[in-house]
Scaffold this motif. Sequence first.
Motif, PDB file in Angstrom:
ATOM      1  N   TYR A   1       3.260  86.620  16.576  1.00  0.00           N
ATOM      2  CA  TYR A   1       2.847  86.023  15.292  1.00  0.00           C
ATOM      3  C   TYR A   1       2.072  87.048  14.454  1.00  0.00           C
ATOM      4  CZ  TYR A   1       3.897  80.993  16.144  1.00  0.00           C
ATOM      5  OH  TYR A   1       4.505  79.767  16.347  1.00  0.00           O
TER       6      TYR A   1
ATOM      7  N   GLY B   1      11.998  75.749  10.759  1.00  0.00           N
ATOM      8  CA  GLY B   1      12.520  76.704  11.733  1.00  0.00           C
ATOM      9  C   GLY B   1      11.372  77.423  12.396  1.00  0.00           C
ATOM     10  N   ASP B   2      11.713  78.279  13.333  1.00  0.00           N
ATOM     11  CA  ASP B   2      10.674  79.037  14.021  1.00  0.00           C
ATOM     12  C   ASP B   2      10.105  80.093  13.076  1.00  0.00           C
ATOM     13  OD1 ASP B   2       9.316  80.993  15.689  1.00  0.00           O
ATOM     14  OD2 ASP B   2      10.254  79.982  17.390  1.00  0.00           O
ATOM     15  N   PHE B   3       8.788  80.123  13.000  1.00  0.00           N
ATOM     16  CA  PHE B   3       8.104  81.081  12.129  1.00  0.00           C
ATOM     17  C   PHE B   3       8.666  82.504  12.294  1.00  0.00           C
ATOM     18  CE2 PHE B   3       4.309  83.938  11.647  1.00  0.00           C
ATOM     19  CZ  PHE B   3       4.196  83.838  10.275  1.00  0.00           C
TER      20      PHE B   3
ATOM     21  N   TYR C   1      -9.554  67.205  14.027  1.00  0.00           N
ATOM     22  CA  TYR C   1      -8.124  67.191  13.711  1.00  0.00           C
ATOM     23  C   TYR C   1      -7.534  65.814  14.027  1.00  0.00           C
ATOM     24  CZ  TYR C   1      -3.446  68.967  13.030  1.00  0.00           C
ATOM     25  OH  TYR C   1      -2.191  69.172  12.546  1.00  0.00           O
TER      26      TYR C   1
ATOM     27  N   THR D   1       0.149  77.897  18.320  1.00  0.00           N
ATOM     28  CA  THR D   1       1.448  77.281  18.646  1.00  0.00           C
ATOM     29  C   THR D   1       2.412  78.315  19.237  1.00  0.00           C
ATOM     30  OG1 THR D   1       2.451  77.718  16.484  1.00  0.00           O
ATOM     31  CG2 THR D   1       1.237  75.639  16.719  1.00  0.00           C
TER      32      THR D   1
ATOM     33  N   MET E   1       6.738  65.902  12.362  1.00  0.00           N
ATOM     34  CA  MET E   1       6.103  66.519  11.210  1.00  0.00           C
ATOM     35  C   MET E   1       7.126  66.886  10.136  1.00  0.00           C
ATOM     36  SD  MET E   1       2.931  68.774  12.635  1.00  0.00           S
ATOM     37  CE  MET E   1       1.486  67.933  13.297  1.00  0.00           C
TER      38      MET E   1
ATOM     39  N   HIS F   1      -0.594  75.883  22.756  1.00  0.00           N
ATOM     40  CA  HIS F   1       0.232  74.696  22.943  1.00  0.00           C
ATOM     41  C   HIS F   1       1.043  74.717  24.228  1.00  0.00           C
ATOM     42  CE1 HIS F   1       0.235  72.941  18.616  1.00  0.00           C
ATOM     43  NE2 HIS F   1      -0.923  73.468  18.926  1.00  0.00           N
TER      44      HIS F   1
ATOM     45  N   VAL G   1      -3.152  77.521   9.344  1.00  0.00           N
ATOM     46  CA  VAL G   1      -4.173  76.500   9.606  1.00  0.00           C
ATOM     47  C   VAL G   1      -3.778  75.727  10.861  1.00  0.00           C
ATOM     48  CG1 VAL G   1      -5.402  74.506   8.676  1.00  0.00           C
ATOM     49  CG2 VAL G   1      -4.591  76.292   7.129  1.00  0.00           C
ATOM     50  N   PHE G   2      -4.607  75.804  11.889  1.00  0.00           N
ATOM     51  CA  PHE G   2      -4.304  75.169  13.176  1.00  0.00           C
ATOM     52  C   PHE G   2      -2.879  75.549  13.610  1.00  0.00           C
ATOM     53  CE2 PHE G   2      -7.693  72.151  14.503  1.00  0.00           C
ATOM     54  CZ  PHE G   2      -8.592  72.406  13.486  1.00  0.00           C
ATOM     55  N   PHE G   3      -2.569  76.804  13.508  1.00  0.00           N
ATOM     56  CA  PHE G   3      -1.188  77.238  13.724  1.00  0.00           C
ATOM     57  C   PHE G   3      -1.019  78.349  14.757  1.00  0.00           C
ATOM     58  CE2 PHE G   3       2.334  80.135  12.576  1.00  0.00           C
ATOM     59  CZ  PHE G   3       3.382  79.305  12.922  1.00  0.00           C
TER      60      PHE G   3
END
Length: 176
Positions: free
Chosen positions: A91, A61-63, A153, A84, A1, A114, A79-81
Amino acid sequence: MLFGSNFVLNKCREVNAFTLYPWVHSWINLRSFSHQIEAVTFPDVNPADLPASANFSMAAGDFLDVYTEPESWHCVATVFFIDTAHNIISYIETIWKILKPGGYWVNMGPLLYHFAEVPNEHSIELSYEEVRSIILKFGFEFEKEELSVKSTYTQNVHSMLTYQYNSVFFVVRKPL
Ligand SMILES: C[S@@+](CC[C@H](N)C(=O)[O-])C[C@H]1O[C@@H](n2cnc3c(N)ncnc32)[C@H](O)[C@@H]1O
């Protein structure tokens, strides 16, 4: 991605300049051969059209590592996140921290955690009911909520096998 987004953001200079055949290697559940060789073109917009003054950036990078500055964003869109995460609570905590007072968090997606079935990975898999109660415990206020938004998706819409998520959409606000 990341390779894909780098290519689109930094190399594409014209709408529909490139063509892909995403289903060409898929030989099952075809109603018509024409669906297998269907083309898609990209990009749908020219990234270079963005005005130079636009405040646009992309961070790899990592959120949890990248977004740490407290009270720095008016809005966070996921969105679709959120599924993860190894730990979805971290988060939510980060989104709460980085939003300005009065800021919005807009979310859309399922809870297809995930790491749920990945060996040797830790993962907390909460139901939406539990996620919702944690969002409230942080202090967010719900402005909008739809519990079963039919969504797909990255799949061939013509296929004889398709998955459909009953996604959750919500808008919550960090109070002023
Ligand atoms: C299911 S995709 C959704 C992508 C996009 N929002 C969409 O709707 O098509 C999940 C995205 O989250 C990213 N991601 C996964 N874990 C992440 C993390 N810890 N920090 C930042 N991004 C992450 C992945 O690289 C991927 O781009």
